[in-house]
Write an enzyme that holds these catalytic residues in place. Structure first.
Site, PDB file in Angstrom:
ATOM      1  N   ILE A  83      -6.478  -3.964   4.388  1.00  0.00           N
ATOM      2  CA  ILE A  83      -7.796  -4.216   3.815  1.00  0.00           C
ATOM      3  C   ILE A  83      -8.482  -2.864   3.645  1.00  0.00           C
ATOM      4  CG2 ILE A  83     -10.127  -5.098   4.226  1.00  0.00           C
ATOM      5  CD1 ILE A  83      -8.950  -7.569   5.404  1.00  0.00           C
ATOM      6  N   ILE A  84      -8.994  -2.630   2.446  1.00  0.00           N
ATOM      7  CA  ILE A  84      -9.776  -1.436   2.152  1.00  0.00           C
ATOM      8  C   ILE A  84     -11.230  -1.889   1.985  1.00  0.00           C
ATOM      9  CG2 ILE A  84     -10.187   0.454   0.508  1.00  0.00           C
ATOM     10  CD1 ILE A  84      -7.508   0.708   1.970  1.00  0.00           C
ATOM     11  N   GLY A  92      -7.331   4.765  -4.699  1.00  0.00           N
ATOM     12  CA  GLY A  92      -5.909   4.924  -4.408  1.00  0.00           C
ATOM     13  C   GLY A  92      -5.570   4.859  -2.927  1.00  0.00           C
ATOM     14  N   ALA A 125      -3.319  -6.164  -6.267  1.00  0.00           N
ATOM     15  CA  ALA A 125      -2.495  -5.940  -5.073  1.00  0.00           C
ATOM     16  C   ALA A 125      -1.008  -6.015  -5.421  1.00  0.00           C
ATOM     17  CB  ALA A 125      -2.846  -6.954  -3.988  1.00  0.00           C
ATOM     18  N   TYR A 129       1.812  -3.164  -4.710  1.00  0.00           N
ATOM     19  CA  TYR A 129       3.008  -3.438  -3.901  1.00  0.00           C
ATOM     20  C   TYR A 129       4.283  -3.164  -4.699  1.00  0.00           C
ATOM     21  CZ  TYR A 129      -0.469  -5.896  -1.056  1.00  0.00           C
ATOM     22  OH  TYR A 129      -1.573  -6.214  -0.314  1.00  0.00           O
TER      23      TYR A 129
END
Length: 160
Positions: A83-84, A92, A125, A129
């Site tokens: 989680i950001i 980034g 996401a 990935y």
């Protein structure tokens, strides 16, 4: 950007994440947890070898977390989660932190495979990935309940 081990002093930031609906739906979890409950879990799991929790630091500021969970030393695999924080998104950091988490899993823990679950509608996401080398291994129908609906999830994996 650096990652470092989660410390007790980070729990207030984790508490904020764990109580935000938009973050917890990404992990298919309920957005509710008291600080006392979180502290108790931290104390319970501090010596747990089946998980590694890292804080993402940007200039000594809490920017998010990356976690290796369900570490299986026999089959040499684990799940990764990230989680950001919203104020750090678009820089980034997710890709960089995931890379560092993968390096830890493969080069330090000597794991063979790292996997994750992701909502099939979370295109940003999935793109990150795949850039890191994860491949979609399957679709899990109505695997998670979030925001009042059952959600399909991709199961994605990467080998060392």
């Amino acid at each position: 950007m650096e990652i470092r081990a989660l410390e007790r002093t980070d729990l207030i930031n984790i508490h904020k994440i764990n109580n935000q609906k938009e973050f917890m739906r990404l992990w298919f979890e309920e957005p509710y947890e008291s600080l006392d409950e979180l502290t108790s879990l931290y104390n319970k799991h501090i010596h747990d070898n089946s998980e590694r929790r890292f804080v993402i630091d940007v200039d000594s500021e809490f920017a998010g977390i990356v976690e290796l969970i369900a570490i299986d030393y026999i089959h040499r695999n684990c799940e990764i989660q990230i989680i950001i924080m919203e104020e750090f998104s678009g820089q980034g950091l997710a890709q960089e932190a995931m890379k560092k988490g993968l390096d830890y899993a493969f080069l330090t823990l000597n794991l063979h495979k790292v996997y994750l679950y992701v909502d099939i509608t979370n295109e940003a996401a999935i793109h990150i990935y795949q850039k890191l080398g994860f491949e979609i291994e399957g679709t899990l129908k109505e695997q998670f309940f979030a925001n009042g609906k059952y959600k399909d999830s991709y199961f994605m994996g990467i080998l060392k």
